[in-house]
Design a protein around this motif. Sequence first.
Motif, PDB file in Angstrom:
ATOM      1  N   ASP A 120      33.504  62.749  88.971  1.00 21.44           N
ATOM      2  CA  ASP A 120      34.009  61.392  89.246  1.00 21.44           C
ATOM      3  C   ASP A 120      35.083  61.415  90.323  1.00 21.44           C
ATOM      4  O   ASP A 120      35.122  60.533  91.196  1.00 21.44           O
ATOM      5  CB  ASP A 120      34.571  60.782  87.963  1.00 21.44           C
ATOM      6  CG  ASP A 120      33.495  60.498  86.927  1.00 21.44           C
ATOM      7  OD1 ASP A 120      32.316  60.395  87.309  1.00 21.44           O
ATOM      8  OD2 ASP A 120      33.846  60.392  85.729  1.00 21.44           O
ATOM      9  N   LYS A 123      33.485  62.110  93.813  1.00 17.74           N
ATOM     10  CA  LYS A 123      32.787  60.925  94.308  1.00 17.74           C
ATOM     11  C   LYS A 123      33.767  59.856  94.763  1.00 17.74           C
ATOM     12  O   LYS A 123      33.581  59.237  95.821  1.00 17.74           O
ATOM     13  CB  LYS A 123      31.874  60.377  93.222  1.00 17.74           C
ATOM     14  CG  LYS A 123      31.059  59.173  93.668  1.00 17.74           C
ATOM     15  CD  LYS A 123      30.114  58.708  92.570  1.00 17.74           C
ATOM     16  CE  LYS A 123      29.307  57.503  93.042  1.00 17.74           C
ATOM     17  NZ  LYS A 123      28.370  57.030  91.979  1.00 17.74           N
ATOM     18  N   VAL A 127      34.009  58.362  98.570  1.00 14.23           N
ATOM     19  CA  VAL A 127      33.820  56.934  98.813  1.00 14.23           C
ATOM     20  C   VAL A 127      35.039  56.355  99.525  1.00 14.23           C
ATOM     21  O   VAL A 127      34.910  55.509 100.426  1.00 14.23           O
ATOM     22  CB  VAL A 127      33.555  56.204  97.481  1.00 14.23           C
ATOM     23  CG1 VAL A 127      33.607  54.697  97.671  1.00 14.23           C
ATOM     24  CG2 VAL A 127      32.199  56.614  96.914  1.00 14.23           C
ATOM     25  N   ARG A 223      29.118  58.757 102.351  1.00 11.79           N
ATOM     26  CA  ARG A 223      28.604  58.050 101.169  1.00 11.79           C
ATOM     27  C   ARG A 223      27.415  58.790 100.565  1.00 11.79           C
ATOM     28  O   ARG A 223      27.289  58.890  99.343  1.00 11.79           O
ATOM     29  CB  ARG A 223      28.221  56.623 101.536  1.00 11.79           C
ATOM     30  CG  ARG A 223      29.405  55.726 101.875  1.00 11.79           C
ATOM     31  CD  ARG A 223      29.003  54.267 102.005  1.00 11.79           C
ATOM     32  NE  ARG A 223      30.142  53.447 102.383  1.00 11.79           N
ATOM     33  CZ  ARG A 223      31.040  52.975 101.508  1.00 11.79           C
ATOM     34  NH1 ARG A 223      30.893  53.258 100.221  1.00 11.79           N
ATOM     35  NH2 ARG A 223      32.057  52.224 101.913  1.00 11.79           N
ATOM     36  N   GLN A 224      26.538  59.296 101.418  1.00 10.29           N
ATOM     37  CA  GLN A 224      25.400  60.044 100.918  1.00 10.29           C
ATOM     38  C   GLN A 224      25.871  61.325 100.216  1.00 10.29           C
ATOM     39  O   GLN A 224      25.369  61.692  99.143  1.00 10.29           O
ATOM     40  CB  GLN A 224      24.458  60.397 102.068  1.00 10.29           C
ATOM     41  CG  GLN A 224      23.235  61.202 101.640  1.00 10.29           C
ATOM     42  CD  GLN A 224      22.373  60.451 100.646  1.00 10.29           C
ATOM     43  OE1 GLN A 224      22.077  59.279 100.835  1.00 10.29           O
ATOM     44  NE2 GLN A 224      21.971  61.119  99.574  1.00 10.29           N
ATOM     45  N   ALA A 226      28.675  61.745  98.758  1.00 10.90           N
ATOM     46  CA  ALA A 226      29.331  61.378  97.502  1.00 10.90           C
ATOM     47  C   ALA A 226      28.318  61.344  96.363  1.00 10.90           C
ATOM     48  O   ALA A 226      28.567  61.868  95.271  1.00 10.90           O
ATOM     49  CB  ALA A 226      30.026  60.023  97.643  1.00 10.90           C
ATOM     50  N   GLU A 227      27.160  60.736  96.605  1.00  7.65           N
ATOM     51  CA  GLU A 227      26.121  60.673  95.573  1.00  7.65           C
ATOM     52  C   GLU A 227      25.547  62.063  95.303  1.00  7.65           C
ATOM     53  O   GLU A 227      25.337  62.446  94.140  1.00  7.65           O
ATOM     54  CB  GLU A 227      25.018  59.720  96.018  1.00  7.65           C
ATOM     55  CG  GLU A 227      25.473  58.278  96.229  1.00  7.65           C
ATOM     56  CD  GLU A 227      25.934  57.628  94.943  1.00  7.65           C
ATOM     57  OE1 GLU A 227      25.473  58.054  93.860  1.00  7.65           O
ATOM     58  OE2 GLU A 227      26.742  56.687  95.011  1.00  7.65           O
ATOM     59  N   ASP A 228      25.296  62.816  96.371  1.00 10.47           N
ATOM     60  CA  ASP A 228      24.708  64.156  96.202  1.00 10.47           C
ATOM     61  C   ASP A 228      25.651  65.082  95.439  1.00 10.47           C
ATOM     62  O   ASP A 228      25.228  65.823  94.546  1.00 10.47           O
ATOM     63  CB  ASP A 228      24.370  64.757  97.565  1.00 10.47           C
ATOM     64  CG  ASP A 228      23.282  63.977  98.294  1.00 10.47           C
ATOM     65  OD1 ASP A 228      22.583  63.183  97.623  1.00 10.47           O
ATOM     66  OD2 ASP A 228      23.141  64.156  99.518  1.00 10.47           O
ATOM     67  N   ASP A 230      28.082  64.254  93.395  1.00  7.64           N
ATOM     68  CA  ASP A 230      28.227  63.798  92.012  1.00  7.64           C
ATOM     69  C   ASP A 230      27.110  64.361  91.133  1.00  7.64           C
ATOM     70  O   ASP A 230      27.367  64.897  90.043  1.00  7.64           O
ATOM     71  CB  ASP A 230      28.220  62.269  91.979  1.00  7.64           C
ATOM     72  CG  ASP A 230      28.390  61.726  90.572  1.00  7.64           C
ATOM     73  OD1 ASP A 230      29.428  61.976  89.957  1.00  7.64           O
ATOM     74  OD2 ASP A 230      27.453  61.047  90.084  1.00  7.64           O
ATOM     75  N   ARG A 231      25.884  64.293  91.628  1.00  6.11           N
ATOM     76  CA  ARG A 231      24.756  64.835  90.853  1.00  6.11           C
ATOM     77  C   ARG A 231      24.826  66.355  90.765  1.00  6.11           C
ATOM     78  O   ARG A 231      24.534  66.940  89.720  1.00  6.11           O
ATOM     79  CB  ARG A 231      23.435  64.396  91.491  1.00  6.11           C
ATOM     80  CG  ARG A 231      23.125  62.914  91.329  1.00  6.11           C
ATOM     81  CD  ARG A 231      21.684  62.635  91.724  1.00  6.11           C
ATOM     82  NE  ARG A 231      21.461  62.931  93.127  1.00  6.11           N
ATOM     83  CZ  ARG A 231      21.586  62.039  94.101  1.00  6.11           C
ATOM     84  NH1 ARG A 231      21.949  60.794  93.817  1.00  6.11           N
ATOM     85  NH2 ARG A 231      21.354  62.367  95.348  1.00  6.11           N
TER      86      ARG A 231
END
Length: 311
Positions: A120, A123, A127, A223-224, A226-228, A230-231
């Motif tokens: 968290d 990410k 962001v 941003r991309q 951040a998602e990658d 996080d997973r």
Amino acid sequence: MRPGFSHTYGRAAARLGGTVVGLIIAGALVELAHPGPLVSGTLSVICGGLILLFLYTGYAPVQAAASAYTVFTLAMAGVGLEQSVPARLILTLIGGGLAMLAYALYPAWETPRLRTRLADWIKADLVYAATVVGHYADPTRQSARETREAVLAGRAAVLAWRDAMALAEKEPVRQRGLSRTTEAGAEAALADFAHVTMLLEAHLPEPGGPRRPPAAILASALRQSAEDADRAVRDHRVPTWEPVRTALDSRHVDDPGDPRAPDGPGDETDRMLHRAGGLLLAALEELSTALEYASPPMTTTGAPPRTEARA
């Protein structure tokens, strides 16, 4: 009972200690002074006021006042200490024992959630950086509210991580999920990342300034990532930062005189963004290095994962 192990057992100790102290003080007064119903009622009211007074001060004083309140209230009805004091103490021990047994059978450890809290935080920081860099891309859409919300989300993630760390430190869990080396390295890397982002935020262009396509590419890459990331962190993998690296490499054009070149005669803000992007990427790579101590490497299909290293 409380969600955290340390809070639950801390309250259990405070409950037992406060109960014993309250029973000793109230029992001694009743045994030595032999107060009548009126005096016992007055002392009961005083103890009720102490409960309200200590309500936001500490759990142990509240329990001490509550135990004394029980003794004085029962003394008004003529109930002797041989009934009020042992019953209060024994029932407290039984209730506390049941609560501790329930927690032992169905624990709610914070330690296994450390990785989620870290994901968290990562990410939220990415962001935040993407939001700031995005305002360089299109100053006409600069929004102080959007930036402020990203800052607050990042701060909330940091506080959640630190609270989880404080709880995990007191838990008797051998498998921490994240080594201390990983925790320290990740915190240092994310702190560096946030510092660079704050410097960029301090030099945001005024609304109506020129658009900067390279900044838009970098913001999209952040941003991309951040998602990658996080997973990846949640899945016990080490995140990579290829979108950010590609966005920065795309500015290395062949013509050194091209204004888009990072070291060419182009706009100073463009060059500052590229240098800041390099610092952001360096901090992210340090984060990946720290996570290698806690996560198996990303391997090809069929390759066995490496055993987790522990500091």
